[in-house]
Design an enzyme around this catalytic site. Structure first.
Site, mmCIF file in Angstrom:
data_model
loop_
_atom_site.group_PDB
_atom_site.id
_atom_site.type_symbol
_atom_site.label_atom_id
_atom_site.label_comp_id
_atom_site.label_asym_id
_atom_site.label_seq_id
_atom_site.Cartn_x
_atom_site.Cartn_y
_atom_site.Cartn_z
ATOM 1 N N LYS A 195 -54.023 18.025 43.919
ATOM 2 C CA LYS A 195 -52.590 17.900 44.154
ATOM 3 C C LYS A 195 -52.099 19.196 44.779
ATOM 4 O O LYS A 195 -52.218 20.272 44.188
ATOM 5 C CB LYS A 195 -51.860 17.630 42.835
ATOM 6 C CG LYS A 195 -50.346 17.553 43.014
ATOM 7 C CD LYS A 195 -49.654 17.100 41.765
ATOM 8 C CE LYS A 195 -48.144 17.121 41.964
ATOM 9 N NZ LYS A 195 -47.415 16.679 40.779
ATOM 10 N N LYS A 248 -53.363 14.064 46.735
ATOM 11 C CA LYS A 248 -51.916 13.935 46.919
ATOM 12 C C LYS A 248 -51.376 15.170 47.612
ATOM 13 O O LYS A 248 -51.698 16.267 47.163
ATOM 14 C CB LYS A 248 -51.273 13.793 45.538
ATOM 15 C CG LYS A 248 -49.766 13.733 45.555
ATOM 16 C CD LYS A 248 -49.243 13.722 44.160
ATOM 17 C CE LYS A 248 -47.733 13.804 44.235
ATOM 18 N NZ LYS A 248 -47.115 14.165 43.019
#
Ligand code: PBG
Ligand code: ZN
Length: 328
Positions: A195, A248
């Site tokens: 992330k 992400k």
């Protein structure tokens, strides 16, 4: 043997031929629809920077989940916007917290729908960071305890899966241990493993009112410059017991998705985040792009890169479109 014997255009001649040789197919089965749950009743409060996305009170969340399920979308991811926030994000792990109540109501109305709880503190802390603050820094190990409580309370409320998005070191192992020491050994963990500290989360933070009140998230989320490090994050999360790993955002990180998939060959999720959604929506509304085709092209690219599943605010639109047999 090259041209003129080989002519790749032969297989592009008709729609039928093209679809026979298509290498990647986007399917409704691959989609996870994120929902923002807020206090109140009968509330559908639009998020300005995400046209078509509302913050929903529990009853309205249930209604949307019925539709999501009818469309054949297999799963939703829940984010909570609590009534009040505090330094320790206690709303995240309250038994009657907003997400816990939503999970119970949704599982009762649509038991077939897979409900995934996003496990983080930033929507619940008054400072907007993903963990406990000590001397202006997010304290890793003290945060783990609260993340475990959050995951357990979601699973106890009936969540089918938990998804830690905080980027603290060791959180997957801590949550796995917590789940396994109860009656929750069967609950999978979808780890937000790679992330990045991304500007693409802007609209989400408007929706969840979770902008950090000081500093930023760069001391825990990843530097966009790095992809070897993403493989290390994924490797550690898998060792700690992650069942699904996530990259992400998605579109600016297709190389990372590809490396993760080809290196580990485990189920990979990609999060097509709020900023990616907002950009397409905005250009679509201006009439500058063909939104529908751009959406299908973008999501197909995310699959082609190696994602097995995609979290996307376009899930309902795609499911409606795909059901009437459209393709890129
Ligand atoms: C919470 C969380 C965020 C997103 C998913 N979980 C925001 C953040 O890290 O600031 C972003 C999702 C999106 O932008 O659509 N940790
Ligand atoms: Zn967070």
């Amino acid at each position: 043997m090259a041209f003129p014997v080989h002519r790749l255009r032969r297989l592009r001649r008709t729609e039928r031929l093209r679809s026979m040789v298509g290498e990647t197919r986007l399917s409704v089965d691959d989609l996870i629809y994120p929902l923002f749950i807020c206090p109140g009743e009968g509330v559908r409060s639009p998020v300005d920077s995400m046209p078509g996305v509302d913050r929903l009170s529990v009853d309205q969340g249930v209604e949307v989940c019925r539709e999501v399920s009818d469309l054949g979308i297999p799963a939703v991811m829940l984010f909570g916007i609590p009534e009040s926030k505090d330094a320790y994000g206690s709303g995240a792990y309250a038994d009657d917290g907003i997400v816990q109540r939503a999970i119970r109501a949704i599982k009762q109305a649509t038991p077939e729908l897979t409900v995934i709880g996003d496990v983080c503190l930033c929507e619940y802390t008054d400072h907007g960071h993903c963990g406990v603050i000590k001397e202006d820094d997010v304290e890793n190990d003290a945060t783990l305890r609260l993340l475990v409580r959050t995951a357990l309370s979601q699973a106890e409320a009936g969540a089918d899966m938990v998804a830690p998005s905080d980027m603290m070191d060791g959180r997957v192992g801590a949550i796995r241990e917590g789940l396994d020491s109860g009656q929750l050994k069967h609950i999978p963990i979808m780890a937000y493993s790679a992330k990045y500290a991304s500007a693409y989360y802007g609209p989400f933070r408007d929706a969840a009112d979770s902008v950090p009140q000081f500093g930023d998230r760069r001391s825990y989320q990843m530097d966009p410059a790095n992809s070897n490090e993403a493989l290390r994050e994924v490797e550690l999360d898998l060792e700690e017991g992650a069942d699904i790993v996530m990259v992400k955002p998605a579109l600016a990180y297709l190389d990372v998705i590809h490396r993760v998939k080809s290196t580990f060959e485990v189920p990979v999720a990609a999060y097509n985040v709020s900023g990616e959604y907002a950009m397409i929506k905005a250009a679509g509304q201006m009439g500058w792009i063909d939104e529908e085709r751009i959406v299908l092209e973008s999501l197909t690219a995310i699959k082609r890169a190696g994602a097995d599943m995609i979290l996307t605010y376009f899930a309902r639109d795609v499911a409606r479109g795909l059901q009437i047999g459209k393709s890129v």
